[in-house]
Enzyme design. Sequence first.
Site, PDB file in Angstrom:
ATOM      1  CG  HIS A  58      -1.675  -1.244   1.454  1.00  0.00           C
ATOM      2  ND1 HIS A  58      -2.898  -1.527   0.881  1.00  0.00           N
ATOM      3  CD2 HIS A  58      -1.343  -2.355   2.179  1.00  0.00           C
ATOM      4  CE1 HIS A  58      -3.293  -2.731   1.261  1.00  0.00           C
ATOM      5  NE2 HIS A  58      -2.352  -3.262   2.036  1.00  0.00           N
ATOM      6  CB  SER A  78      13.483  22.168 -15.703  1.00  0.00           C
ATOM      7  OG  SER A  78      12.749  23.368 -15.848  1.00  0.00           O
ATOM      8  CE  LYS A  90      11.549  19.728 -12.232  1.00  0.00           C
ATOM      9  NZ  LYS A  90      10.563  18.923 -11.532  1.00  0.00           N
ATOM     10  CD  GLU A 100       8.808  11.908 -15.741  1.00  0.00           C
ATOM     11  OE1 GLU A 100       8.247  12.707 -16.512  1.00  0.00           O
ATOM     12  OE2 GLU A 100       9.577  12.278 -14.825  1.00  0.00           O
TER      13      GLU A 100
END
Length: 457
Positions: A156, A277, A283, A290
């Site tokens: 979980h 970025s 970043k 992804e």
Amino acid sequence: MAKMWAGRTAGDTSKLADLFNSSIRFDSRMYREDITGSIAHAKMLAHQRIIEEHEASTLCDALEGILTDLDSGALVIDENAEDIHMFVEEVLTARVGDVGKKLHTARSRNDQVALDLRLYLMHRVDEIDDALKTLVLSLCDQAEKHRETILPGYTHLQRAQPIVFGHHLLAYAMMLLRDIDRLNDTKKRMNISPIGCCALAGTTYDTDRRYEATLLGFDDIALNSLDGVSDRDFVVELLADLSILMMHLSRLSEEIILWSSWEFGFIELDDAYTTGSSIMPQKKNSDMAELVRGKTGRVYGDLMGALTMLKGLPLAYNKDMQEDKEGVFDACDTALLSAKIFVGMISTMKVKEENMKAAAQRGFINATDLADYLTKKGMPFRSAYKISGEIVALCIREGYVLETLPLERYRAFSELFESDLYDAIDLSACVNRRTSAGGTSTRSVDQQIATIRETLS
Ligand code: ARG
């Protein structure tokens, strides 16, 4: 332009219809298989005395020449051709004259395209299989480095029990081993030759389909000509295999993205597999992971596309089936690239052992072991579970962890607690006592790695 198939029809097709009908921009990637298939066909025709030996040699030599020229770029695919089969036959006839027109005896594009696709996809399966094996081995290498690196195991997404990072990585190796198995199983059914089924009903010529299939390396031939030309199960199966594979890679992607975040801080990906970025200078994004997660949706779409395209088709060939290729090619390209990207990403990632350890020390992930301690001293598990829960609640209230709660506080809950309880809840002891087959102990991790390496060698 006059079509090779212009028989009954006299009128020209519209330019737009030609464009709509044409598949050359995507099926030209099967040129090698198309030519290989045609060479075998010419040999079979001569073997059966349907054409002369010298005619077959002319055809085979010219086909070899076309292959060489396509490989070298000396011959360029004509985007105006209808499909790769027509293109090769047109070039062949232009090069050798009328004998070129004999090649299509006892054959149809319907069995030809099914043949090409099977040959092409078997080759792609081998490539994906190779990449997956390399990926499994890089997971094993990282797992070996982290056979003792403790982190929380989750259920979980809540910290649950301590595990070693190697064990976690090997879970993915197991998934990929099943993917490899599935792909090779699909390949068995792909490895059946449809050539010689002709348009739909077989042929009146005295062909030898088994001989031709053997020349091409097939295990067997399709036993029903209608099925032979219209079976695309192997496309659907491959897409299903690749969908499952992508689902696995996507789950690992999700974990890599989480682990790379400041919130987890468990790993740092190599600069080679991240992006920055354009506005936020701090970043470092896990774009590759992804993208794999995102592309998984495309591959599922490819599977749905194939199933839906096939579901209403009467026997045998229908032009709808030309739509079988783009999706499965896309899925193969995507899966192969994703697997290759993962090899680099996994083998270069930096594991932040200290952060994993720190996370493992918070979250009471040794509470099960505390309950097991009492159980092993004679208390029924349910009672031990209850007491351990109360101790966790006490620790949370008073700012302790199980390791720092004094013995007398434990003994207020049960006289069974003795000073050896601290050894029982030590994280690495917790891990290494999980010696059950397939458990997280370092010994089990070592065994898993050895078994996988042996399977793949
Ligand atoms: N380009 C076609 C395909 O990919 C080849 C088979 C064409 N056969 C036919 N009867 N029109 O399916």
